[in-house]
Design an enzyme around this catalytic site. Structure first.
Site, PDB file in Angstrom:
ATOM      1  N   SER A 128      -3.438   3.947  -5.738  1.00 23.36           N
ATOM      2  CA  SER A 128      -4.770   3.916  -5.139  1.00 23.36           C
ATOM      3  C   SER A 128      -5.775   3.668  -6.240  1.00 23.36           C
ATOM      4  O   SER A 128      -5.411   3.564  -7.404  1.00 23.36           O
ATOM      5  CB  SER A 128      -5.083   5.244  -4.451  1.00 23.36           C
ATOM      6  OG  SER A 128      -6.349   5.190  -3.808  1.00 23.36           O
ATOM      7  N   ARG A 345      -0.569  -2.450  -2.500  1.00 22.03           N
ATOM      8  CA  ARG A 345      -0.201  -1.731  -1.278  1.00 22.03           C
ATOM      9  C   ARG A 345      -1.160  -2.127  -0.165  1.00 22.03           C
ATOM     10  O   ARG A 345      -2.290  -2.562  -0.414  1.00 22.03           O
ATOM     11  CB  ARG A 345      -0.250  -0.223  -1.476  1.00 22.03           C
ATOM     12  CG  ARG A 345      -1.598   0.316  -1.878  1.00 22.03           C
ATOM     13  CD  ARG A 345      -1.710   1.818  -1.717  1.00 22.03           C
ATOM     14  NE  ARG A 345      -1.725   2.208  -0.318  1.00 22.03           N
ATOM     15  CZ  ARG A 345      -1.989   3.455   0.093  1.00 22.03           C
ATOM     16  NH1 ARG A 345      -2.236   4.397  -0.790  1.00 22.03           N
ATOM     17  NH2 ARG A 345      -1.990   3.747   1.373  1.00 22.03           N
ATOM     18  N   THR A 381      -8.051   9.829   0.253  1.00 20.74           N
ATOM     19  CA  THR A 381      -7.199  10.937  -0.170  1.00 20.74           C
ATOM     20  C   THR A 381      -7.691  12.252   0.416  1.00 20.74           C
ATOM     21  O   THR A 381      -6.891  13.067   0.905  1.00 20.74           O
ATOM     22  CB  THR A 381      -7.153  11.026  -1.703  1.00 20.74           C
ATOM     23  OG1 THR A 381      -6.679   9.784  -2.233  1.00 20.74           O
ATOM     24  CG2 THR A 381      -6.232  12.140  -2.154  1.00 20.74           C
ATOM     25  N   CYS A 541       2.714 -12.123   0.168  1.00 20.42           N
ATOM     26  CA  CYS A 541       3.465 -11.084  -0.541  1.00 20.42           C
ATOM     27  C   CYS A 541       2.976 -10.984  -1.987  1.00 20.42           C
ATOM     28  O   CYS A 541       2.948 -11.980  -2.699  1.00 20.42           O
ATOM     29  CB  CYS A 541       4.957 -11.392  -0.514  1.00 20.42           C
ATOM     30  SG  CYS A 541       5.937 -10.251  -1.537  1.00 20.42           S
ATOM     31  N   CYS A 568      10.693  -6.159  -4.223  1.00 21.32           N
ATOM     32  CA  CYS A 568       9.808  -5.503  -3.265  1.00 21.32           C
ATOM     33  C   CYS A 568       9.155  -4.249  -3.859  1.00 21.32           C
ATOM     34  O   CYS A 568       9.838  -3.410  -4.456  1.00 21.32           O
ATOM     35  CB  CYS A 568      10.586  -5.131  -2.006  1.00 21.32           C
ATOM     36  SG  CYS A 568       9.581  -4.346  -0.732  1.00 21.32           S
ATOM     37  N   CYS A 571       4.799  -2.533  -0.308  1.00 18.99           N
ATOM     38  CA  CYS A 571       3.411  -2.579   0.168  1.00 18.99           C
ATOM     39  C   CYS A 571       3.337  -2.771   1.676  1.00 18.99           C
ATOM     40  O   CYS A 571       2.330  -2.448   2.296  1.00 18.99           O
ATOM     41  CB  CYS A 571       2.641  -3.683  -0.544  1.00 18.99           C
ATOM     42  SG  CYS A 571       3.074  -5.353  -0.016  1.00 18.99           S
ATOM     43  N   CYS A 574       4.137  -7.792   4.403  1.00 23.69           N
ATOM     44  CA  CYS A 574       4.911  -8.766   5.177  1.00 23.69           C
ATOM     45  C   CYS A 574       5.051  -8.344   6.629  1.00 23.69           C
ATOM     46  O   CYS A 574       4.933  -9.157   7.551  1.00 23.69           O
ATOM     47  CB  CYS A 574       6.284  -8.979   4.542  1.00 23.69           C
ATOM     48  SG  CYS A 574       7.264  -7.464   4.346  1.00 23.69           S
TER      49      CYS A 574
END
Length: 599
Positions: A128, A345, A381, A541, A568, A571, A574
């Site tokens: 984050s 992400r 958060t 991606c 990968c 995130c 896709c």
């Protein structure tokens, strides 16, 4: 040059050089740096080799059995019984776990709380900004300053390190934390209520056959199961469909956030400084913005967020991020520094209108898997933590009620009401119209103007509510109606090629395991996505997982989609942006994926 192409001017030329700064400066905002206590190592990522694990995907219905003898994948799983099982070791899941144990310990009760986390270490999959608003933390752990962090106001932190610290607090409270356990299946009772979860089998080869290292997954049965999977959770998707949790809510809309952490020239470091901006290189029709956070120890956290409702199939979020770093203001900060980490992400952006029904027989959704991000603050958060705490209160009351029984499923109906009575709902209600306000012909300019008036002057007291009407995957225009985008080549100093950045995530998946990115139809990527949208998988991606390559077994010039699942970074973009909704992101073997530390 193809007349359909367009070349976006560099930041040094033309009106696009202007970066529209929303907030910047030390002292204007109560932010003080909290530096992650880590040892900075000399990372030579340019020499790192990415091992690419590529193969065409099996269809979802493939479930190959052993060729002969007893099939170990059909063996009975060991089942462990607990009071509460929590799926996901992020801020919401850990906050729920801590709160449950606090309530039980205060009453002198025995309450077993189990938390499973797919990362090999708590915090390893967490990424984050992050400027932490400590409101929920103050409520959960009032003496947190004495337990390891101190400063005032909001806090610039490494969220992965912060979550590791929360994990330590959970274990001290008596929570059983199991990292490296990937929850892959929701279990149900005969009456349809949630019974718990099962973790995936490990030691399977790419054809789903047991290897010598095979171990059957295990089951966790619980009175209450809390799902804290983060944005677009793989099990949450199933629960939403099964219990029709979106019947009365808007579709969720998402963004893709790309981030780097740098060690910069000490003379340029201004701990506590926060910069939020919109503008170049994002065009006025595409929602998004950037952030720069000065941490301590000469560390800089910076990134770009792009709304996944973008229309141009040629837009490449990763390359937009690399281009953005060449803006004169950003480039000057980075020159003489070293990039330490990269990550990406998806984030929930839909706000109040897109929050689904949050409970169902036997469990509830908490945190980012439900979508509590305050988009205007760019903070989620504190709201995620508070949602976990409220769900914990509801679960504890239900479990310890005198009329509770093993036969009757627990229904956390008061959890949703607790949320509506809390400061979470007030926060999200005030900004409910901001994200949808960008969906006008005025684009970002109109959205900024409306959001400023609505939030600063009116505080969301307008009598109307705008809605998110179109899922992100339906927003792409067909390729023939879109302009191609030419991106500059990375210079290897400020901007980097994709595989170099992927190497900085530390991502890894055991080779010869079932691909966790499943296609519903193997033909769709070429027959529709490539033909109609010119193969957007290779662009949306942020880790180079998808690429169209020559099909050696097809006619000359034919293509096939290659899946580099080793790359990968979880995130889930896709699964969200695929215009055909043909990709199903599932969990790989526990422990696989990125190994974030600075993020």
């Amino acid at each position: 040059m193809n007349p359909a192409s367009r070349s976006v001017p560099s930041p040094a030329t033309g009106p696009r050089r202007t970066l529209l700064t929303i907030a910047s400066a030390l002292g204007r905002r109560p932010c003080v740096a909290v530096a992650p206590r880590v040892t900075i190592k000399n990372i030579r990522t340019s020499q790192t080799t990415i091992r690419v694990f590529s193969q065409s995907l099996p269809r979802l219905e493939d479930d190959s059995a052993q060729d002969d003898g007893e099939d170990p994948t059909k063996a009975e799983r060991f089942a462990d019984k607990t009071d509460v099982v929590i799926v996901g070791g992020g801020p919401s899941g850990l906050s729920a776990a801590i709160k449950l144990k606090q309530l039980a310990n205060a009453d002198g009760r025995e309450l077993r709380v189990v938390l499973v986390e797919k990362a090999g270490e708590v915090g390893a999959h967490i990424l984050s900004g992050a400027v932490l608003e400590p409101r929920a933390l103050n409520e959960l752990i009032p003496d947190w300053k004495e337990k390891g962090m101190n400063n005032k106001g909001n806090y610039i932190v490494s969220l992965s390190n912060y979550v590791k610290w929360l994990g330590e607090q959970a274990e001290e409270a008596g929570v059983e934390v199991f990292p490296g356990f990937a929850a892959s299946e929701v279990l149900y009772n005969k009456d349809g209520s949630v019974k718990g979860i099962a973790t995936n089998d490990v030691g399977l080869d790419k054809n789903f056959r047991a290897k010598e290292s095979f171990e059957r997954g295990m089951e966790f049965h619980a009175k209450v199961t809390l799902f804290a999977e983060g944005c677009h959770g793989s099990l949450t998707k199933q629960l939403i469909r099964k219990f029709n949790l979106r019947e009365e809510s808007d579709p969720q809309t998402y963004g893709i956030g790309l981030k780097e952490v740098w060690k910069i020239d000490p003379s340029k470091s201004k701990p506590g400084t926060v910069v939020h901006a919109i503008g170049w290189p994002i065009d006025n029709a595409t929602y998004g913005g950037s952030f720069i956070y000065h941490m301590g120890d000469d560390m800089l956290s910076l990134g770009l967020v792009i709304g996944l409702d973008y229309e141009n199939p040629y837009l490449h979020p990763y390359k937009e991020f690399q281009r953005w770093k060449h803006h004169p203001y950003v480039k000057d900060l980075l020159e003489g520094g070293e990039c330490l980490a990269y990550g990406a992400r998806a984030i929930n952006e839909g706000g109040l209108q897109s929050i689904p029904k949050l409970y169902f027989p036997g469990g509830a959704l908490i945190g980012c898997t439900a979508g509590f991000l305050n988009l205007i603050k760019i903070k989620g958060t504190h709201t995620a933590m508070k949602s976990g705490m409220l769900a914990a209160e509801s679960a504890y009351t239900a479990i310890t009620a005198e009329n509770s029984s093993e036969e009757k499923p627990v229904v956390l109906a008061d959890y949703e009401q607790k949320l509506k009575d809390s400061w979470i709902w007030k926060e999200l209600y005030e900004i409910r119209n901001c994200r949808p306000s960008f969906h006008t012909p005025l684009g970002n300019i109109g959205g900024v103007l409306y959001s400023g008036i609505d939030t600063i002057l009116l505080k969301g007291r307008t009598p109307w509510t705008f809605h998110n009407t179109t899922p992100d995957h339906e927003c792409l225009r067909v390729a023939k109606s879109a302009n191609k985008i030419e991106y500059p080549k990375p210079d290897g100093v400020i901007s980097f090629d994709l595989l170099t950045s992927v190497s900085r995530t530390g991502t890894n998946h055991a080779e010869n395991q079932p691909v966790h990115l499943r296609l519903k139809d193997n033909d769709v990527p070429v027959s529709r996505n490539l033909k109609v949208f010119d193969g957007p998988e290779g662009r949306f991606c942020p880790a180079g997982v998808y690429e169209f390559v020559e099909d050696e077994n097809g006619p000359e010039g034919s293509k096939r989609l290659q899946i580099n699942s080793q790359n990968c970074i979880h995130c889930k973009t896709c699964d969200i942006k695929d215009p055909s909704q043909n990709i199903d992101w599932t969990v790989p073997e526990g422990g696989g994926g990125p190994q974030y530390s600075y993020t």
